[in-house]
Scaffold this motif. Sequence first.
Motif, PDB file in Angstrom:
ATOM      1  N   GLU A  29       1.055   0.719  -6.911  1.00 16.80           N
ATOM      2  CA  GLU A  29       1.944  -0.429  -6.774  1.00 16.80           C
ATOM      3  C   GLU A  29       2.522  -0.588  -5.372  1.00 16.80           C
ATOM      4  OE1 GLU A  29       2.034  -2.736  -9.067  1.00 16.80           O
ATOM      5  OE2 GLU A  29       0.580  -1.389  -9.967  1.00 16.80           O
TER       6      GLU A  29
ATOM      7  N   TRP B 125       1.045  -3.173   5.611  1.00 12.36           N
ATOM      8  CA  TRP B 125       0.697  -2.868   4.236  1.00 12.36           C
ATOM      9  C   TRP B 125       1.094  -1.489   3.752  1.00 12.36           C
ATOM     10  CZ3 TRP B 125      -4.731  -5.306   3.208  1.00 12.36           C
ATOM     11  CH2 TRP B 125      -4.594  -6.694   3.264  1.00 12.36           C
TER      12      TRP B 125
ATOM     13  N   GLU C   5      -5.234  -6.932  -3.143  1.00 10.21           N
ATOM     14  CA  GLU C   5      -4.969  -8.326  -3.484  1.00 10.21           C
ATOM     15  C   GLU C   5      -5.053  -9.224  -2.249  1.00 10.21           C
ATOM     16  OE1 GLU C   5      -4.722  -9.686  -6.424  1.00 10.21           O
ATOM     17  OE2 GLU C   5      -4.578  -7.894  -7.662  1.00 10.21           O
ATOM     18  N   GLN C   6      -4.536  -8.770  -1.126  1.00 11.05           N
ATOM     19  CA  GLN C   6      -4.600  -9.571   0.094  1.00 11.05           C
ATOM     20  C   GLN C   6      -6.049  -9.738   0.564  1.00 11.05           C
ATOM     21  OE1 GLN C   6      -1.827 -10.986   1.275  1.00 11.05           O
ATOM     22  NE2 GLN C   6      -2.896 -12.044   2.917  1.00 11.05           N
TER      23      GLN C   6
ATOM     24  N   HIS D  62      -2.607  -1.506  -4.358  1.00 12.57           N
ATOM     25  CA  HIS D  62      -2.928  -2.828  -4.881  1.00 12.57           C
ATOM     26  C   HIS D  62      -2.563  -3.972  -3.937  1.00 12.57           C
ATOM     27  CE1 HIS D  62      -3.077  -1.253  -9.300  1.00 12.57           C
ATOM     28  NE2 HIS D  62      -4.139  -0.910  -8.589  1.00 12.57           N
ATOM     29  N   PRO D  63      -1.456  -3.906  -3.202  1.00 13.49           N
ATOM     30  CA  PRO D  63      -1.185  -5.001  -2.252  1.00 13.49           C
ATOM     31  C   PRO D  63      -2.305  -5.181  -1.224  1.00 13.49           C
ATOM     32  CG  PRO D  63       0.802  -3.735  -2.605  1.00 13.49           C
ATOM     33  CD  PRO D  63      -0.316  -2.978  -3.278  1.00 13.49           C
ATOM     34  N   LYS D  64      -2.907  -4.094  -0.771  1.00 11.84           N
ATOM     35  CA  LYS D  64      -4.032  -4.198   0.163  1.00 11.84           C
ATOM     36  C   LYS D  64      -5.202  -4.905  -0.492  1.00 11.84           C
ATOM     37  CE  LYS D  64      -2.970   0.058   2.639  1.00 11.84           C
ATOM     38  NZ  LYS D  64      -3.395   1.423   2.910  1.00 11.84           N
TER      39      LYS D  64
END
Length: 197
Positions: free
Chosen positions: A58, A164, A66-67, A62-64
């Motif tokens: 989280e 990130w 999703e971007q 995952h942010p990496k």
Amino acid sequence: MRPLAIHAGTRVIHEEHDRLWAVLQAMRHFVRATADGAKAPACKVFRAMLLYIVDYPEKLHHPKEEQLFTLLQQRTGIVDEEIAQLSAQHVAGEAMVRELEHQLTRYELDREAGFAPFARAVEEYCAFSQAHMRLEEDVVLPAADRFLTAQDWIDVGGWFAANWDPLAGTAYKDGFDRLFSLIANITPAPIGLGSPA
């Protein structure tokens, strides 16, 4: 064998998969060893692993993804279905982690009655995570390597370096790295770095 990552951004995601999978294998190793009659580790061992599993995807991983996936969808629609599936799995994975945490708490309170449901939750989450990472590595990341432009990769590299890692430069980042080292060192070889079981 996973496809070879061409760009640094996809290589970073592969490396993060390897790190997360090492923790999952360690948790599964201890569960299976306990089921086979070995002495169960202290619950704080499972808690350390669960903390890593809860925080790692989280806050860092995952942010990496999703971007990168959003950018990929701007370049091609060839993997839109797979990206939608992966995004849904990110949500489903959160629910599975909450269930894993719930079952660990039950196990802590009643080792005898709680072990089987906890062990089942571990096996299910490991299988889910392995399939999830395989879909990313076999289908979506190769598409990113193929379709993103040179400028996209410059942008991705900047995002990875600057924005990130929400843990960078914080005491939490240091603690996060120490947590991974602790897990690696208490898990017996060949899965971890500890003494062979």
